[in-house]
Write a protein that holds these residues in place. Structure first.
Motif, PDB file in Angstrom:
ATOM      1  N   GLU A 131     -11.843  34.354  10.500  1.00 44.99           N
ATOM      2  CA  GLU A 131     -11.793  35.501  10.268  1.00 44.99           C
ATOM      3  C   GLU A 131     -11.018  36.686   9.843  1.00 44.99           C
ATOM      4  O   GLU A 131     -10.366  36.110   9.347  1.00 44.99           O
ATOM      5  CB  GLU A 131     -12.728  35.974  11.283  1.00 44.99           C
ATOM      6  CG  GLU A 131     -14.337  34.861  12.072  1.00 44.99           C
ATOM      7  CD  GLU A 131     -15.321  35.783  10.263  1.00 44.99           C
ATOM      8  OE1 GLU A 131     -15.203  36.526  10.212  1.00 44.99           O
ATOM      9  OE2 GLU A 131     -15.227  34.767  10.198  1.00 44.99           O
ATOM     10  N   ASP A 132     -10.851  37.259  11.093  1.00 43.62           N
ATOM     11  CA  ASP A 132      -9.537  38.586  10.179  1.00 43.62           C
ATOM     12  C   ASP A 132      -8.229  38.320  11.928  1.00 43.62           C
ATOM     13  O   ASP A 132      -7.474  38.954  11.826  1.00 43.62           O
ATOM     14  CB  ASP A 132      -9.959  39.953  11.138  1.00 43.62           C
ATOM     15  CG  ASP A 132     -10.102  40.306  12.852  1.00 43.62           C
ATOM     16  OD1 ASP A 132     -10.826  39.423  12.633  1.00 43.62           O
ATOM     17  OD2 ASP A 132     -10.070  41.281  12.857  1.00 43.62           O
ATOM     18  N   LEU A 133      -7.811  36.889  12.209  1.00 41.81           N
ATOM     19  CA  LEU A 133      -7.155  36.335  13.104  1.00 41.81           C
ATOM     20  C   LEU A 133      -6.540  35.598  12.300  1.00 41.81           C
ATOM     21  O   LEU A 133      -6.950  34.436  11.602  1.00 41.81           O
ATOM     22  CB  LEU A 133      -7.556  36.603  14.290  1.00 41.81           C
ATOM     23  CG  LEU A 133      -8.486  37.532  15.064  1.00 41.81           C
ATOM     24  CD1 LEU A 133      -9.115  36.464  16.822  1.00 41.81           C
ATOM     25  CD2 LEU A 133      -7.390  38.455  15.032  1.00 41.81           C
ATOM     26  N   SER A 134      -5.566  35.313  12.582  1.00 48.40           N
ATOM     27  CA  SER A 134      -4.443  34.024  12.608  1.00 48.40           C
ATOM     28  C   SER A 134      -4.357  32.953  13.764  1.00 48.40           C
ATOM     29  O   SER A 134      -3.710  33.400  14.856  1.00 48.40           O
ATOM     30  CB  SER A 134      -3.450  34.137  11.412  1.00 48.40           C
ATOM     31  OG  SER A 134      -3.688  34.551   9.997  1.00 48.40           O
ATOM     32  N   ILE A 135      -4.403  31.748  13.443  1.00 45.94           N
ATOM     33  CA  ILE A 135      -3.664  31.159  14.908  1.00 45.94           C
ATOM     34  C   ILE A 135      -1.817  30.784  14.437  1.00 45.94           C
ATOM     35  O   ILE A 135      -1.544  30.300  13.394  1.00 45.94           O
ATOM     36  CB  ILE A 135      -4.643  29.747  14.180  1.00 45.94           C
ATOM     37  CG1 ILE A 135      -5.986  29.897  15.410  1.00 45.94           C
ATOM     38  CG2 ILE A 135      -3.651  28.435  15.922  1.00 45.94           C
ATOM     39  CD1 ILE A 135      -6.842  28.252  15.081  1.00 45.94           C
ATOM     40  N   ILE A 136      -1.089  30.696  14.912  1.00 49.79           N
ATOM     41  CA  ILE A 136       0.281  30.730  15.158  1.00 49.79           C
ATOM     42  C   ILE A 136       0.568  29.735  15.954  1.00 49.79           C
ATOM     43  O   ILE A 136      -0.304  29.556  17.152  1.00 49.79           O
ATOM     44  CB  ILE A 136       1.101  31.551  15.155  1.00 49.79           C
ATOM     45  CG1 ILE A 136       1.012  32.415  16.338  1.00 49.79           C
ATOM     46  CG2 ILE A 136       1.216  32.708  13.560  1.00 49.79           C
ATOM     47  CD1 ILE A 136       2.043  33.696  16.774  1.00 49.79           C
ATOM     48  N   TYR A 137       1.432  29.949  15.943  1.00 49.12           N
ATOM     49  CA  TYR A 137       2.427  27.775  16.613  1.00 49.12           C
ATOM     50  C   TYR A 137       3.618  28.509  17.321  1.00 49.12           C
ATOM     51  O   TYR A 137       4.338  28.981  17.085  1.00 49.12           O
ATOM     52  CB  TYR A 137       2.126  26.870  15.366  1.00 49.12           C
ATOM     53  CG  TYR A 137       1.154  26.548  15.286  1.00 49.12           C
ATOM     54  CD1 TYR A 137      -0.238  26.001  15.697  1.00 49.12           C
ATOM     55  CD2 TYR A 137       0.759  26.467  13.934  1.00 49.12           C
ATOM     56  CE1 TYR A 137      -0.720  25.515  15.002  1.00 49.12           C
ATOM     57  CE2 TYR A 137      -0.521  26.679  12.848  1.00 49.12           C
ATOM     58  CZ  TYR A 137      -1.225  25.582  13.527  1.00 49.12           C
ATOM     59  OH  TYR A 137      -2.813  25.593  13.305  1.00 49.12           O
ATOM     60  N   ARG A 138       4.221  27.853  18.605  1.00 49.55           N
ATOM     61  CA  ARG A 138       4.690  27.769  19.589  1.00 49.55           C
ATOM     62  C   ARG A 138       5.688  26.624  19.717  1.00 49.55           C
ATOM     63  O   ARG A 138       5.119  26.155  20.152  1.00 49.55           O
ATOM     64  CB  ARG A 138       4.332  29.399  20.402  1.00 49.55           C
ATOM     65  CG  ARG A 138       4.474  30.340  19.850  1.00 49.55           C
ATOM     66  CD  ARG A 138       4.327  31.700  20.931  1.00 49.55           C
ATOM     67  NE  ARG A 138       5.992  32.442  21.392  1.00 49.55           N
ATOM     68  CZ  ARG A 138       6.381  33.136  20.840  1.00 49.55           C
ATOM     69  NH1 ARG A 138       6.012  33.572  19.869  1.00 49.55           N
ATOM     70  NH2 ARG A 138       7.812  33.352  21.144  1.00 49.55           N
TER      71      ARG A 138
END
Length: 330
Positions: A131-138
């Motif tokens: 949707e209007d978000l993004s999954i990022i990784y750490r």
């Protein structure tokens, strides 16, 4: 008092002369660095043998300049910045000694950020849009208190040999293991939101007490980057079944979201409360979205329920097109 550009030139010229002898041979590398929800001017303190998978101390000139404006003391500001950088260098060495890229698949977790607000940062980070978000990784260095982690950049992902799909599947499992999701009843938050919206404490509490609808907070046991827990189908579906209703999901911050049954409430009004909460109570770096989402328990889908024009999180009221939630970046 000097302006920002002049201040930046002075810091570049004089900061290294204030560093301890042990950092002789180090240099400052300047760039524009993407932080969550903002892009800042940064100086990185790097050794001669700078390696791409190592951590190096960083100072953000925008923040240092604000401190200089408060004190008016240029020399004091420079000395304090040099002291911070020297200490941060020793801390970076400690963290670097604990980073093991060979074991990275067991240490990758995920969090959510706003896509439009973080376009520049997402340009050099593997991510997956929702949707209007993004999954990022750490990459998690330590799960103690505080949690220590570093963002996974495209360069780091290449060095550990993981594409976005592999990062995602590893992160789904690891995030639940490191940060188990939680759903807890919540009442006081809505009262605070009404107060921030201009209501008196007495009136806000009366309205809070009048709300018979159960309200739940979805996060994780560490209350850190817990908003991503709303993407776990079993968590959100279990809550919907418990309440016997579809759910509206209100993003309170990157750390938690609020879930309420859909009956008797309008998503647009909820979005107005979300925006007021963001702008009055939540630091810019922790804001997630001004929108509201709906979980359909029959279809088992989580989609945007609003498309309000105030999509940016920094107060700049520009509008953007909705994303379709299907794009991926590798």
């Amino acid at each position: 008092m000097m302006d920002y550009e002049m201040f930046k030139d002075v810091v570049r010229e004089k900061l290294m002369s204030l560093m301890p002898d042990e950092l002789a041979g180090y240099s400052l590398r300047a760039d524009r660095t993407g932080k969550v929800n903002e892009t800042l001017d940064a100086f990185h303190l790097v050794p001669p043998d700078c390696l791409p998978d190592k951590l190096y101390p960083t100072v953000y000139l925008n923040h240092v300049y604000e401190e200089y404006k408060k004190s008016g003391d240029l020399q004091g500001t420079l000395e304090l910045t040099a002291f911070y950088m020297a200490g941060a260098c020793r801390e970076a060495e400690r963290k670097n000694s604990r980073i093991n890229l060979q074991g990275a698949p067991e240490s990758i977790v995920m969090s959510l950020v706003n896509t439009q607000q973080n376009r520049e940062m997402l340009g050099y980070m593997p991510h997956r849009e929702f949707e209007d978000l993004s999954i990022i990784y750490r990459y998690v260095i330590d799960t103690g208190n505080p949690v220590e982690s570093v963002p996974v950049t495209v360069e780091m992902a290449e060095r550990i040999g993981m594409g976005e799909e592999e990062l995602f599947h590893a992160a789904v499992e690891n995030t639940r293991r490191f940060f188990p999701p939680t759903t807890e009843p919540l009442k006081d938050v809505i009262v605070e939101m009404f107060m921030d919206g201009g209501f008196s404490e007495e009136a806000a509490r009366e309205m809070g007490n009048a709300i018979q609808t159960p309200i739940y907070c979805i996060s994780n046991k560490m209350s850190i980057n817990g908003a991503v827990s709303m993407l776990y189908g079993d968590v959100i579906h279990g809550l919907a079944e418990r309440l016997g209703s579809d759910l509206y999901i209100l993003p309170l911050s990157v750390h938690e979201v609020m879930a309420v049954p859909t009956e008797g409430v309008e998503p647009k009004e909820l979005a107005e409360l979300v925006e007021k909460n963001n702008m009055s109570r939540i630091r810019l770096s922790e804001r997630l979205s001004n929108q509201v989402y709906r979980y359909d328990s029959k279809q088992q889908t989580l989609l945007l329920a609003t498309d309000t024009p105030n999509k940016r999180l920094d107060g700049n009221g520009t509008t953007h097109d909705r994303t379709d939630g299907k794009k991926q970046s590798r």
